[in-house]
Motif scaffolding. Structure first.
Motif, PDB file in Angstrom:
ATOM      1  N   THR A 293       0.825  -1.208   0.000  1.00  0.00           N
ATOM      2  CA  THR A 293       0.000   0.000   0.000  1.00  0.00           C
ATOM      3  C   THR A 293       0.859   1.258   0.000  1.00  0.00           C
ATOM      4  O   THR A 293       0.676   2.160  -0.818  1.00  0.00           O
ATOM      5  CB  THR A 293      -0.935   0.008   1.222  1.00  0.00           C
ATOM      6  OG1 THR A 293      -1.852  -1.089   1.115  1.00  0.00           O
ATOM      7  CG2 THR A 293      -1.734   1.315   1.288  1.00  0.00           C
ATOM      8  N   VAL A 294       1.819   1.336   0.927  1.00  0.00           N
ATOM      9  CA  VAL A 294       2.626   2.553   1.005  1.00  0.00           C
ATOM     10  C   VAL A 294       3.611   2.646  -0.159  1.00  0.00           C
ATOM     11  O   VAL A 294       3.953   3.748  -0.611  1.00  0.00           O
ATOM     12  CB  VAL A 294       3.343   2.677   2.364  1.00  0.00           C
ATOM     13  CG1 VAL A 294       2.334   2.822   3.487  1.00  0.00           C
ATOM     14  CG2 VAL A 294       4.286   1.505   2.626  1.00  0.00           C
TER      15      VAL A 294
ATOM     16  N   ALA B  11       4.889   1.641   6.645  1.00  0.00           N
ATOM     17  CA  ALA B  11       3.608   0.936   6.671  1.00  0.00           C
ATOM     18  C   ALA B  11       3.087   0.801   8.098  1.00  0.00           C
ATOM     19  O   ALA B  11       1.889   0.967   8.360  1.00  0.00           O
ATOM     20  CB  ALA B  11       3.754  -0.440   6.018  1.00  0.00           C
ATOM     21  N   GLU B  12       3.987   0.494   9.035  1.00  0.00           N
ATOM     22  CA  GLU B  12       3.573   0.371  10.437  1.00  0.00           C
ATOM     23  C   GLU B  12       2.973   1.685  10.933  1.00  0.00           C
ATOM     24  O   GLU B  12       1.950   1.696  11.621  1.00  0.00           O
ATOM     25  CB  GLU B  12       4.773  -0.028  11.293  1.00  0.00           C
ATOM     26  CG  GLU B  12       5.216  -1.472  11.088  1.00  0.00           C
ATOM     27  CD  GLU B  12       6.517  -1.775  11.815  1.00  0.00           C
ATOM     28  OE1 GLU B  12       7.085  -0.848  12.440  1.00  0.00           O
ATOM     29  OE2 GLU B  12       6.972  -2.937  11.753  1.00  0.00           O
ATOM     30  N   HIS B  13       3.614   2.805  10.596  1.00  0.00           N
ATOM     31  CA  HIS B  13       3.085   4.112  11.004  1.00  0.00           C
ATOM     32  C   HIS B  13       1.751   4.388  10.328  1.00  0.00           C
ATOM     33  O   HIS B  13       0.782   4.810  10.997  1.00  0.00           O
ATOM     34  CB  HIS B  13       4.089   5.213  10.648  1.00  0.00           C
ATOM     35  CG  HIS B  13       3.588   6.589  10.947  1.00  0.00           C
ATOM     36  ND1 HIS B  13       3.644   7.150  12.207  1.00  0.00           N
ATOM     37  CD2 HIS B  13       2.975   7.526  10.150  1.00  0.00           C
ATOM     38  CE1 HIS B  13       3.111   8.357  12.174  1.00  0.00           C
ATOM     39  NE2 HIS B  13       2.702   8.616  10.939  1.00  0.00           N
TER      40      HIS B  13
ATOM     41  N   SER C 110      -0.909   2.141  11.849  1.00  0.00           N
ATOM     42  CA  SER C 110      -1.153   2.385  13.278  1.00  0.00           C
ATOM     43  C   SER C 110      -1.937   3.675  13.503  1.00  0.00           C
ATOM     44  O   SER C 110      -2.672   3.804  14.492  1.00  0.00           O
ATOM     45  CB  SER C 110       0.176   2.458  14.035  1.00  0.00           C
ATOM     46  OG  SER C 110       0.909   3.626  13.684  1.00  0.00           O
ATOM     47  N   GLN C 111      -1.813   4.630  12.568  1.00  0.00           N
ATOM     48  CA  GLN C 111      -2.543   5.889  12.669  1.00  0.00           C
ATOM     49  C   GLN C 111      -3.920   5.822  12.010  1.00  0.00           C
ATOM     50  O   GLN C 111      -4.664   6.804  12.013  1.00  0.00           O
ATOM     51  CB  GLN C 111      -1.719   7.011  12.027  1.00  0.00           C
ATOM     52  CG  GLN C 111      -0.376   7.264  12.697  1.00  0.00           C
ATOM     53  CD  GLN C 111      -0.531   7.662  14.144  1.00  0.00           C
ATOM     54  OE1 GLN C 111      -1.285   8.572  14.481  1.00  0.00           O
ATOM     55  NE2 GLN C 111       0.185   6.959  15.036  1.00  0.00           N
ATOM     56  N   GLY C 112      -4.248   4.684  11.429  1.00  0.00           N
ATOM     57  CA  GLY C 112      -5.574   4.509  10.827  1.00  0.00           C
ATOM     58  C   GLY C 112      -5.765   5.171   9.475  1.00  0.00           C
ATOM     59  O   GLY C 112      -6.898   5.349   9.015  1.00  0.00           O
ATOM     60  N   PHE C 113      -4.662   5.509   8.796  1.00  0.00           N
ATOM     61  CA  PHE C 113      -4.788   6.192   7.505  1.00  0.00           C
ATOM     62  C   PHE C 113      -5.348   5.276   6.415  1.00  0.00           C
ATOM     63  O   PHE C 113      -5.811   5.753   5.378  1.00  0.00           O
ATOM     64  CB  PHE C 113      -3.423   6.744   7.070  1.00  0.00           C
ATOM     65  CG  PHE C 113      -2.929   7.875   7.909  1.00  0.00           C
ATOM     66  CD1 PHE C 113      -3.708   9.000   8.132  1.00  0.00           C
ATOM     67  CD2 PHE C 113      -1.669   7.822   8.506  1.00  0.00           C
ATOM     68  CE1 PHE C 113      -3.262  10.051   8.918  1.00  0.00           C
ATOM     69  CE2 PHE C 113      -1.202   8.864   9.295  1.00  0.00           C
ATOM     70  CZ  PHE C 113      -2.005   9.985   9.503  1.00  0.00           C
ATOM     71  N   GLN C 114      -5.325   3.971   6.643  1.00  0.00           N
ATOM     72  CA  GLN C 114      -5.824   3.037   5.636  1.00  0.00           C
ATOM     73  C   GLN C 114      -7.345   3.053   5.519  1.00  0.00           C
ATOM     74  O   GLN C 114      -7.895   2.488   4.560  1.00  0.00           O
ATOM     75  CB  GLN C 114      -5.358   1.610   5.960  1.00  0.00           C
ATOM     76  CG  GLN C 114      -6.104   0.941   7.133  1.00  0.00           C
ATOM     77  CD  GLN C 114      -5.507   1.287   8.482  1.00  0.00           C
ATOM     78  OE1 GLN C 114      -4.822   2.286   8.619  1.00  0.00           O
ATOM     79  NE2 GLN C 114      -5.751   0.445   9.483  1.00  0.00           N
ATOM     80  N   HIS C 115      -8.019   3.703   6.441  1.00  0.00           N
ATOM     81  CA  HIS C 115      -9.479   3.632   6.465  1.00  0.00           C
ATOM     82  C   HIS C 115     -10.154   4.591   5.492  1.00  0.00           C
ATOM     83  O   HIS C 115     -11.373   4.544   5.335  1.00  0.00           O
ATOM     84  CB  HIS C 115      -9.990   3.887   7.887  1.00  0.00           C
ATOM     85  CG  HIS C 115      -9.518   2.877   8.879  1.00  0.00           C
ATOM     86  ND1 HIS C 115      -9.674   1.529   8.676  1.00  0.00           N
ATOM     87  CD2 HIS C 115      -8.879   3.019  10.081  1.00  0.00           C
ATOM     88  CE1 HIS C 115      -9.160   0.872   9.712  1.00  0.00           C
ATOM     89  NE2 HIS C 115      -8.666   1.755  10.568  1.00  0.00           N
TER      90      HIS C 115
ATOM     91  N   ASP D 153      -2.192  15.397   0.926  1.00  0.00           N
ATOM     92  CA  ASP D 153      -2.207  14.838   2.274  1.00  0.00           C
ATOM     93  C   ASP D 153      -1.142  13.766   2.464  1.00  0.00           C
ATOM     94  O   ASP D 153      -0.716  13.494   3.592  1.00  0.00           O
ATOM     95  CB  ASP D 153      -3.587  14.278   2.602  1.00  0.00           C
ATOM     96  CG  ASP D 153      -4.569  15.364   3.029  1.00  0.00           C
ATOM     97  OD1 ASP D 153      -4.102  16.452   3.403  1.00  0.00           O
ATOM     98  OD2 ASP D 153      -5.782  15.134   2.969  1.00  0.00           O
ATOM     99  N   LEU D 154      -0.709  13.138   1.375  1.00  0.00           N
ATOM    100  CA  LEU D 154       0.356  12.146   1.490  1.00  0.00           C
ATOM    101  C   LEU D 154       1.660  12.806   1.933  1.00  0.00           C
ATOM    102  O   LEU D 154       2.458  12.201   2.661  1.00  0.00           O
ATOM    103  CB  LEU D 154       0.551  11.421   0.157  1.00  0.00           C
ATOM    104  CG  LEU D 154      -0.631  10.550  -0.310  1.00  0.00           C
ATOM    105  CD1 LEU D 154      -0.313   9.907  -1.647  1.00  0.00           C
ATOM    106  CD2 LEU D 154      -0.965   9.475   0.724  1.00  0.00           C
TER     107      LEU D 154
END
Length: 499
Positions: free
Chosen positions: A402-403, A436-438, A441-446, A453-454
């Protein structure tokens, strides 16, 4: 009889070449033959209404892993709405278990397996005249209460006898034009259905050049070759490359899938003379682990592959797309990390981190138990795990994918990534793993994010590592060289805080 050829493409810009071949082959045998393409993004109600109101006697669907589930749903509903309509399926997704599909789906009347340029007009003639279907090679069909399988599998067609597929249709300049100059593949990769057709059948080079001239004369934006290994025969490849360079119209782009093993000094010298943007190359490296490559029957010298791709990238005049496949035999998380770093170091324009799909008909699907494969039960049959890599590790790689797509493949972060991947982790893979972990963990995938914004998300990642002062100037330079002046002004008014 009115017969409709149709499919659901994955995007509007894509088109279906197979249907055009079938139209050319079957138009004389059918009283009325039409072609209509939809996409998987069209609403189900829209497609259903169009199919019902088309008032056809038969609807023929071209089936692939990306559309089979939607097609089966549409076909079932179409049969309810018009019980007398005949449903015919064809394509790679139904060619390897046709009899089972007919038993499981009572609304399907016919399945045409294999290449259809010969058997489709045979089916058309039988359907039109109401005679026996026995002549249609590779046809599986309902015969009253039984399922009949025509004896013998359909032989590969004489490709030189197949008509130019675009002579019956207007050129769609807003879509990718798909083209084949050969069928079959000389290689035997166990995960690929192209390996099942081992005899390469090529069109005469002079015919290929004439047909490509048609695309150049019409100013087509992109022509994408479907040849599985375009550069399998050196002299033929060089002849076509030289022709396209000489006839370059300044705007058309040609996309090829090539084998890096087969590149040499002469071919690279010819490609050096191409206009920037004329050619685009896709190269399936898949893994750099020798044990993995042997297991999937990929021949070649890894060192030579990497060197040749690097030389192609260094030419700087073609878009280079390289592929890796996660989930192959003997490739665990650690060795995949090594493959990723080897390929990332090439500096290609696009690095696709793909995941193994256990496609129907392939050797790796038949050998699934040998390697402890579990995979999704519906198309695209993507790996869940095997004895070398766990489901959790596959999901972690999906997060990295994804990232990687958002930042590396999407572009616009080149200056920042070049330094960050070197300074913030031991290897590029480790950097993207941390990112990817960051991100997750911050919920940006939702939710989806605009490009601006990237940049904010990436700065937040650097802040979490205490390195924002180091990378903020690079992010600003990437931002200003990527986005237009007004967008940059708007960005600066809003600031770097991600909302």
């Amino acid at each position: 009889m009115k017969v409709l050829l149709t499919t659901l493409n994955s995007k509007y810009v894509h088109s279906n070449l197979a249907l055009k071949y079938l139209y050319a082959a079957g138009k004389e045998a059918c009283g009325s033959l039409e072609l209509r393409e939809f996409t998987i993004n069209n609403s189900r109600d829209y497609i259903f209404t169009e199919l019902v109101t088309a008032d056809c006697d038969a609807v023929c669907f071209s089936c692939y892993i990306w559309n089979i589930e939607k097609i089966l749903e549409l076909a079932a509903d179409l049969k309810k709405a018009r019980p007398r309509v005949s449903i015919l399926l064809g394509g790679p997704e139904v060619s390897y278990d046709a009899e089972q599909l007919l038993r499981e789906h009572s609304f399907v009347d016919f399945i045409l397996t294999g290449e259809g340029e010969v058997s489709f007009p045979q089916w058309c003639e039988a359907f039109e005249k109401g005679i026996s279907y026995e002549r249609a090679a590779g046809l599986v069909y309902r015969d009253e209460d039984t399922i009949s399988v025509n004896q013998g599998s359909p032989q590969p067609v004489d490709f030189t006898a197949v008509s130019f597929p675009y002579e019956n249709f207007p050129y769609e300049t807003d879509r990718v034009i798909y083209y084949e100059s050969s069928r079959g593949c000389p290689f035997n990769c166990s995960y690929c259905i192209s390996s099942l057709d081992k005899r390469v059948r090529s069109l005469p080079t002079e015919r290929v050049k004439r047909e490509l001239d048609c695309f150049l004369d019409k100013g087509i934006r992109q022509v994408k070759f479907l040849d599985r290994t375009f550069n399998w025969e050196k002299e033929r490849t060089l002849d076509i490359f030289r022709h396209l360079i000489a006839r370059d119209n300044g705007s058309t782009n040609f996309h090829f899938e090539i084998c890096a093993d087969l590149l040499d000094d002469e071919m690279l010298a010819v490609l050096r003379g191409a206009r920037k943007g004329l050619f685009q190359f896709e190269i399936g490296i898949q893994s750099t682990n020798p044990e993995t490559l042997r297991a999937v029957r990929r021949s070649g010298d890894v060192g030579k592959v990497l060197e040749n791709v690097s030389r192609l990238v260094e030419l700087g005049n073609s878009h280079i797309h390289v592929d890796l496949i996660a989930g192959l035999p003997y490739e665990d998380y650690r060795t995949f990390r090594h493959s990723f770093n080897d390929v990332y170091a090439l500096g290609a324009d696009n690095l696709q981190l793909g995941f193994l799909k256990l496609l129907k008909g392939t050797a790796i699907r038949r050998d699934g138990e040998k390697y402890g494969y579990t995979y999704m039960s519906k198309a695209p049959y993507q790996i869940i795990s095997n004895q070398f890599i766990s489901a959790q590790e596959i999901c972690r790689l999906k997060q990295i994918e994804t990232v990687l797509d958002l930042y590396y493949n999407r572009g616009g972060f080149e200056l920042t990534l070049a330094s960050a991947a070197r300074e913030l982790a031991d290897t590029p893979f480790d950097f993207y793993e941390k990112l990817a972990e960051h991100y997750y963990s911050q919920g940006f995938q939702h939710r989806s994010h605009k490009k601006e914004d990237l940049y904010r998300i990436l700065l937040q990642f650097f802040e979490a590592l205490g390195r924002s002062s180091r990378f903020l100037p690079m992010l600003e330079m990437d931002l200003e060289r990527t986005m237009n002046f007004d967008a940059v002004k708007k960005f600066k008014r809003k600031g770097w805080t991600i909302l």
